[in-house]
Design a protein around this motif. Structure first.
Motif, short mmCIF file in Angstrom:
data_model
loop_
_atom_site.label_atom_id
_atom_site.label_comp_id
_atom_site.label_asym_id
_atom_site.label_seq_id
_atom_site.Cartn_x
_atom_site.Cartn_y
_atom_site.Cartn_z
N SER A 28 0.83 -1.21 0.00
CA SER A 28 0.00 0.00 0.00
C SER A 28 0.86 1.26 0.00
N ALA A 29 2.02 1.21 0.67
CA ALA A 29 2.91 2.37 0.66
C ALA A 29 3.43 2.64 -0.75
N ASP A 30 3.74 1.59 -1.48
CA ASP A 30 4.21 1.76 -2.86
C ASP A 30 3.09 2.28 -3.76
N ARG A 31 1.88 1.80 -3.54
CA ARG A 31 0.76 2.28 -4.36
C ARG A 31 0.45 3.75 -4.05
N LEU A 32 0.59 4.13 -2.78
CA LEU A 32 0.42 5.53 -2.42
C LEU A 32 1.44 6.40 -3.16
N THR A 33 2.67 5.92 -3.24
CA THR A 33 3.72 6.67 -3.93
C THR A 33 3.40 6.81 -5.41
N GLU A 34 2.88 5.73 -6.02
CA GLU A 34 2.53 5.81 -7.43
C GLU A 34 1.37 6.78 -7.67
N MET A 35 0.43 6.82 -6.72
CA MET A 35 -0.73 7.70 -6.87
C MET A 35 -0.37 9.17 -6.70
N THR A 36 0.61 9.45 -5.84
CA THR A 36 0.84 10.83 -5.41
C THR A 36 2.25 11.34 -5.67
N GLY A 37 3.19 10.44 -5.93
CA GLY A 37 4.58 10.86 -6.07
C GLY A 37 5.26 11.08 -4.73
N LYS A 38 4.58 10.75 -3.63
CA LYS A 38 5.11 10.99 -2.28
C LYS A 38 5.10 9.70 -1.48
N ARG A 39 6.08 9.59 -0.58
CA ARG A 39 6.12 8.45 0.33
C ARG A 39 5.54 8.88 1.68
N PRO A 40 4.91 7.95 2.41
CA PRO A 40 4.29 8.31 3.68
C PRO A 40 5.32 8.67 4.74
N ALA A 41 4.98 9.68 5.54
CA ALA A 41 5.84 10.04 6.67
C ALA A 41 5.74 9.01 7.78
N VAL A 42 4.56 8.36 7.87
CA VAL A 42 4.32 7.34 8.90
C VAL A 42 3.96 6.04 8.20
N LEU A 43 4.69 4.98 8.52
CA LEU A 43 4.41 3.66 7.95
C LEU A 43 3.77 2.80 9.02
N GLY A 44 2.55 2.32 8.74
CA GLY A 44 1.85 1.43 9.66
C GLY A 44 2.17 -0.02 9.35
N LEU A 45 2.44 -0.79 10.41
CA LEU A 45 2.73 -2.22 10.27
C LEU A 45 1.93 -2.99 11.32
N GLU A 46 1.93 -4.30 11.19
CA GLU A 46 1.11 -5.17 12.05
C GLU A 46 1.96 -6.26 12.69
N LEU A 47 1.90 -6.35 14.03
CA LEU A 47 2.66 -7.37 14.76
C LEU A 47 1.98 -8.73 14.76
N MET A 48 0.72 -8.79 14.38
CA MET A 48 0.06 -10.08 14.22
C MET A 48 0.89 -10.94 13.27
N SER A 50 12.89 -1.21 -3.80
CA SER A 50 12.60 0.14 -3.30
C SER A 50 11.63 0.89 -4.20
N ASN A 51 11.65 0.59 -5.50
CA ASN A 51 10.75 1.28 -6.44
C ASN A 51 10.11 0.27 -7.38
N PRO A 52 9.20 -0.56 -6.86
CA PRO A 52 8.61 -1.58 -7.73
C PRO A 52 7.63 -0.98 -8.73
N VAL A 53 7.44 -1.71 -9.82
CA VAL A 53 6.41 -1.33 -10.79
C VAL A 53 5.16 -2.12 -10.45
N CYS A 54 4.16 -1.43 -9.91
CA CYS A 54 2.94 -2.09 -9.48
C CYS A 54 1.94 -2.17 -10.65
N PRO A 55 1.01 -3.12 -10.62
CA PRO A 55 0.03 -3.23 -11.71
C PRO A 55 -0.73 -1.94 -12.00
N ALA A 56 -1.06 -1.20 -10.93
CA ALA A 56 -1.83 0.04 -11.14
C ALA A 56 -1.08 1.04 -12.02
N LYS A 57 0.24 0.95 -11.98
CA LYS A 57 1.05 1.89 -12.76
C LYS A 57 0.99 1.56 -14.25
N LEU A 58 0.61 0.34 -14.57
CA LEU A 58 0.61 -0.10 -15.95
C LEU A 58 -0.71 0.17 -16.65
#
Length: 370
Positions: A68-88, A361-369
């Motif tokens: 989701s962080a990579d998709r956000l970057t593709e949508m906006t050109g920006k990386r998140p200042a806060v990255l949420g992760l899950e300990l589960m 670090s900079n994957p090409v996601c399907p949405a970008k295609l």
């Protein structure tokens, strides 16, 4: 101070490529300095009319390149200042901790912030799939929770075993210099998790704090207490002995500008006082008027709600429509990773590296295609 040796790497389930270099762990003064700098910055943001942008990368995403962080970057050109992760899944699903730590190292080394939720499985129930999310929703009676909180009982021993097993991951993060905005037992005023709607929730929070901070000596945690929505009954669940460093609300509503945001800010700041307030989860990105009214330190967008067209059937009224997340990121008050002050980024990143990450670090996601 403790060095990272090969035995540590084996115990961590990590290869050298997924860790920091073989250097000593940061001392207590350095970790304290990082936490102080982060909390001070969080507290200053409302006066500056600024809000950090964050996004959740859920447990099913950590293994893949296009998160989701990579998709956000593709949508906006920006990386998140806060990255949420899950300990589960950190206990029963190796090599999950390796990928979780890898994501946290990359974000911290870039000077960004890391927050982690813990959907703890019900420790006294049979969880057919280990730490599968559904086991966090297995109900627990108030009587059983009382037993969980009573030293010497079988229930308490099972809870402690899970806490201490999960703490191993937090220790590895601490030794790598990662400060975690730790968010356990969230949405406690809702009835869907085993800790929800429990009068003994404050005792459970305090017991977890005692285990992780007092016994385990984990000094790299910033404790975040977050409710579901506006939480008019929040006072029932507020910790008594160990007050949180931050408070927040999880908001899933069809209306991005729901008045429940403002109600949550009112209800939670009555309890938290000067503790910074955040939108700790949200489906829809709140608009400018809402953000100006509640002035949150950060907003964490839930990853699989970024675009309704990416959901499996397109039926998600709490998801964002195309273009809404990009408009949110463009708001003047929103701060992305590149806009965090340089001095703070240097402090956050000190003694944390990830020279050989497990993901691109900079994957090409399907949405970008498309």
């Amino acid at each position: 101070m403790r060095a990272h040796f090969s035995t540590w790497l084996v115990a961590a389930g990590l290869s050298v490529s997924a860790t920091t270099s073989l250097t000593a762990a940061p001392d207590a003064a350095e970790i304290h300095g990082k936490k102080t700098a982060i909390l001070s910055y969080m507290a200053q943001l409302p006066a500056q009319k600024k809000t950090l942008a964050g996004v959740q990368v859920n447990e099913f995403e950590v293994y893949i390149d296009c998160t989701s962080a990579d998709r956000l970057t593709e949508m906006t050109g920006k990386r998140p200042a806060v990255l949420g992760l899950e300990l589960m899944n950190a206990i029963a699903y190796p090599p999950y901790p390796s990928y979780l730590i890898d994501r946290a190292l990359t974000q911290t080394a870039a000077g960004g912030l890391v927050t982690m939720a813990w959907h703890q499985r019900n420790p006294v129930e049979v969880c057919q799939r280990g730490e599968y999310y559904e086991c966090a929703k297995k109900a627990m009676s108030p009587e059983t929770l009382k037993a969980v909180l009573t030293p010497g009982t079988k229930e308490n021993a099972l809870w402690l075993a899970d806490v201490r097993a999960m703490a191993k991951t937090l220790h590895k993060l601490r030794d790598a210099g990662v400060v975690v905005l730790f968010r356990p037992y969230h949405e406690m005023n809702g009835g869907w998790f085993w800790w929800g709607k429990q009068e003994a929730l404050p005792e459970l929070w305090d017991a977890l704090y005692d285990e992780l901070v007092v016994r385990e000596k984990l000094d790299n945690l910033i404790w975040v207490w977050s409710t579901d929505r506006d939480a008019p009954d929040a006072a029932k669940y507020f910790p008594k002995r160990h007050k949180p460093d931050m408070v927040g609300t999880d908001m899933y509503e069809n209306d991005a500008d729901t008045p429940k945001f403002a109600a949550a800010k009112t209800n939670l700041t009555k309890l938290g006082g000067a503790a910074p307030f955040a939108v700790t989860e949200t489906g829809k990105a709140p608009g400018a008027k809402v953000l100006d009214a509640i002035n949150p330190s950060y907003v964490l967008l839930w990853g699989d709600h970024l675009n309704v067209n990416w959901t499996w059937n397109g039926d998600c009224p709490q998801c964002n429509k195309p273009g809404e997340v990009a408009a949110f990121i463009k708001l003047p008050r929103i701060v992305t990773l590149d806009e965090i002050p340089a001095a703070l980024k240097t402090t956050i990143a000190r003694d944390t590296t990830n020279p050989r990450p497990l993901h691109k670090s900079n994957p090409v996601c399907p949405a970008k295609l498309r």
